[in-house]
Design a protein around this motif. Structure first.
Motif, PDB file in Angstrom:
ATOM      1  N   ILE A 278      34.875  30.505  -7.311  1.00 58.40           N
ATOM      2  CA  ILE A 278      33.996  31.346  -6.503  1.00 58.40           C
ATOM      3  C   ILE A 278      33.242  32.274  -7.451  1.00 58.40           C
ATOM      4  O   ILE A 278      33.854  33.029  -8.210  1.00 58.40           O
TER       5      ILE A 278
ATOM      6  N   PHE B 269      30.740  35.360  -7.617  1.00 55.67           N
ATOM      7  CA  PHE B 269      30.161  36.486  -6.887  1.00 55.67           C
ATOM      8  C   PHE B 269      29.051  37.082  -7.747  1.00 55.67           C
ATOM      9  O   PHE B 269      29.296  37.497  -8.885  1.00 55.67           O
TER      10      PHE B 269
ATOM     11  N   TRP C 252      40.119  44.052 -12.347  1.00 52.12           N
ATOM     12  CA  TRP C 252      40.422  42.689 -12.784  1.00 52.12           C
ATOM     13  C   TRP C 252      40.740  42.681 -14.276  1.00 52.12           C
ATOM     14  O   TRP C 252      40.170  43.456 -15.056  1.00 52.12           O
TER      15      TRP C 252
ATOM     16  N   THR D 284      30.816  34.379   4.573  1.00 53.02           N
ATOM     17  CA  THR D 284      31.764  33.973   3.542  1.00 53.02           C
ATOM     18  C   THR D 284      33.035  33.403   4.153  1.00 53.02           C
ATOM     19  O   THR D 284      33.548  32.364   3.713  1.00 53.02           O
TER      20      THR D 284
ATOM     21  N   ILE E  42      35.041  41.029  -1.677  1.00 55.99           N
ATOM     22  CA  ILE E  42      35.700  40.321  -2.774  1.00 55.99           C
ATOM     23  C   ILE E  42      37.207  40.559  -2.734  1.00 55.99           C
ATOM     24  O   ILE E  42      38.007  39.634  -2.954  1.00 55.99           O
TER      25      ILE E  42
ATOM     26  N   VAL F  81      38.643  38.338  -0.104  1.00 56.44           N
ATOM     27  CA  VAL F  81      38.670  36.946  -0.546  1.00 56.44           C
ATOM     28  C   VAL F  81      39.795  36.732  -1.549  1.00 56.44           C
ATOM     29  O   VAL F  81      40.514  35.723  -1.507  1.00 56.44           O
ATOM     30  N   GLU F  82      39.981  37.689  -2.445  1.00 60.75           N
ATOM     31  CA  GLU F  82      41.033  37.582  -3.453  1.00 60.75           C
ATOM     32  C   GLU F  82      42.411  37.416  -2.814  1.00 60.75           C
ATOM     33  O   GLU F  82      43.256  36.663  -3.314  1.00 60.75           O
TER      34      GLU F  82
ATOM     35  N   LEU G 191      45.314  32.348  -6.689  1.00 57.24           N
ATOM     36  CA  LEU G 191      44.750  32.535  -8.025  1.00 57.24           C
ATOM     37  C   LEU G 191      45.310  31.543  -9.037  1.00 57.24           C
ATOM     38  O   LEU G 191      44.776  31.421 -10.145  1.00 57.24           O
TER      39      LEU G 191
ATOM     40  N   THR H 112      42.493  28.928  -8.385  1.00 61.31           N
ATOM     41  CA  THR H 112      41.149  29.403  -8.043  1.00 61.31           C
ATOM     42  C   THR H 112      40.680  30.428  -9.065  1.00 61.31           C
ATOM     43  O   THR H 112      41.392  31.394  -9.359  1.00 61.31           O
TER      44      THR H 112
ATOM     45  N   LEU I 122      37.959  33.328  -9.844  1.00 62.95           N
ATOM     46  CA  LEU I 122      36.983  34.247  -9.276  1.00 62.95           C
ATOM     47  C   LEU I 122      36.214  34.897 -10.419  1.00 62.95           C
ATOM     48  O   LEU I 122      36.815  35.435 -11.355  1.00 62.95           O
TER      49      LEU I 122
ATOM     50  N   PHE J  43      32.900  37.600 -11.202  1.00 59.49           N
ATOM     51  CA  PHE J  43      31.931  38.569 -10.695  1.00 59.49           C
ATOM     52  C   PHE J  43      30.978  38.917 -11.831  1.00 59.49           C
ATOM     53  O   PHE J  43      31.408  39.246 -12.939  1.00 59.49           O
TER      54      PHE J  43
ATOM     55  N   ALA K  58      36.626  38.619 -14.333  1.00 56.65           N
ATOM     56  CA  ALA K  58      37.235  37.402 -13.806  1.00 56.65           C
ATOM     57  C   ALA K  58      38.719  37.593 -13.580  1.00 56.65           C
ATOM     58  O   ALA K  58      39.388  38.411 -14.233  1.00 56.65           O
TER      59      ALA K  58
END
Length: 395
Positions: free
Chosen positions: A46, A48, A77, A245, A286, A289-290, A295, A298, A300, A302, A360
């Protein structure tokens, strides 16, 4: 004794930190999914994208939303880098080059969408640069693109189209129905319906004609999408990105091979309260979604396509960082100005050339670190899946 004491202190401090490769949740805890080993493959990615969300904007958004720095979810993060955004022939990027570089690994000229630097804006097509969405389609993943802006605007368009001029919305949008790889974008939710429709009419087509020809309804509102729709397209006047989303994830998370989802939220701060609040709201989305994704499989990411001329140059804790905004908003505007001067904030209404944050978390996130060109983020996503770029697309 001194050496022994120092060794014990170091051991105690290190034991309080997460082990190498482990994912940290936003509150600092180790992720419930356990260890994420360095180099672990991702099933899903994903991306962002905060349009114009440079370092000053992200900092100011935290001050606006929480009255303190470093309070945004993405600021917690564990993997951070600074992404350099310039086009091939200048220092300051627009969204077309900025996003194209991120999703293709190829820098180009401002105004050009996912074509090589041999293109000339509005005059000559460049070599099509294969996008990460096209790779995902080629590998059989489900794909989605969501934006607060026009679905044919430069940032979302860079994922699914190729054009020598970002302004050709009537030519850009129909490319979603004639994909070069796979069956094209599975979920598309964005705004811009009136302008796209006008430009397509000039080109001799329409939403209805595209729908009939390709057997895919183009809905005018998110609420019109039936629950049974597997590949919905919505082009509306405005877009609720949070609702979009989660509707997209309901579809994409059913993909057996995984998915790519790109979500853009505008962060331009020519209207500082509107732009900064957008970042705060985006960050909250976000965080939601997290919590929903795993994880361990997946990634992520940004980041921003370019930075913007906002600076915080005053203010104290307990004071509204945008003090004076209401007076500025109601005052007559100098059409030739472009400068917003509040008590604690100044905005020069223009893109700027400094690096933007790239953050990330999740599988493959450890590759986001240090200073790098924005083309590196393409590599981060491709390597997270374990894919190699085609020889023709290699930098």
């Amino acid at each position: 004794m001194r050496t022994l004491f120092l060794s014990v202190a170091i051991l105690a401090a290190s034991s309080a930190l997460p082990a190498a490769g482990q994912a940290q949740q936003a509150d600092g805890r180790i992720g419930a999914g356990g260890q994420i080993k360095a180099g672990q493959k991702a099933k899903n990615v994903i991306l962002f994208l905060a349009d114009a969300g440079g370092v000053p904007v992200i900092n100011a958004a935290s001050l606006l939303g929480y009255g303190e720095p470093l309070r945004l979810n993405v600021q917690k993060w564990p993997h951070l880098g600074l992404s350099e955004t310039s086009p091939v022939d200048a220092f300051v990027s627009d969204s077309a080059n900025g996003m194209s570089a991120i999703v293709t690994g190829v820098k180009t000229h401002n105004g050009v969408i996912s074509q090589g630097p041999d293109g000339v804006r509005g005059k000559k097509d460049g070599t099509p640069a294969k996008t990460v969405l096209e790779y995902a389609e080629e590998h059989g993943l489900l794909t989605g693109v969501i934006t607060t802006q026009s679905i044919a605007d430069a940032t979302p368009a860079a994922t699914y189209s190729h054009s020598n001029d970002r302004g050709k919305w009537g030519e850009i949008f129909p490319q979603a129905f004639s994909p070069r790889f796979g069956d094209g974008v599975d979920v598309m939710f964005g705004a811009g319906r009136q302008k796209i429709g006008e430009q397509m009419a000039t080109a001799g087509t329409s939403f209805d004609q595209l729908s009939r020809t390709h057997g895919r309804p183009i809905y005018g509102a998110l609420a019109d999408v039936p629950a049974s729709a597997k590949r919905p397209i919505v082009v509306s006047d405005t877009m609720d990105v949070r609702a979009a989303t989660f509707k997209a994830l309901d579809i994409l998370q059913k993909g057996p091979k995984g998915y790519l989802l790109v979500v853009e939220w505008d962060a331009h701060t020519d209207d500082p309260r509107e732009g900064l609040q957008n970042v705060v709201d985006f960050d909250k989305l976000i965080a939601e979604v997290e919590k929903r994704v795993d994880l361990n499989d997946t990634l992520l990411v940004f980041t921003a396509d370019h930075s913007f001329g906002l600076q915080v140059d005053g203010g104290r804790r307990g004071e509204d960082v945008l003090a004076g905004y209401d007076a500025w908003k109601t005052a007559p505007k100098d059409k030739e100005g472009g400068i917003v001067r509040l008590k604690n904030v100044m905005v020069n209404d223009t893109h700027t050339g400094e690096e933007v944050p790239a953050l990330a978390i999740g599988a493959g996130a450890e590759r986001v670190r240090g200073y790098f060109p924005n083309t590196h983020l393409f590599d981060v996503m491709m390597q997270a899946w374990g894919w190699k770029a085609d020889a023709a697309s290699a930098k």
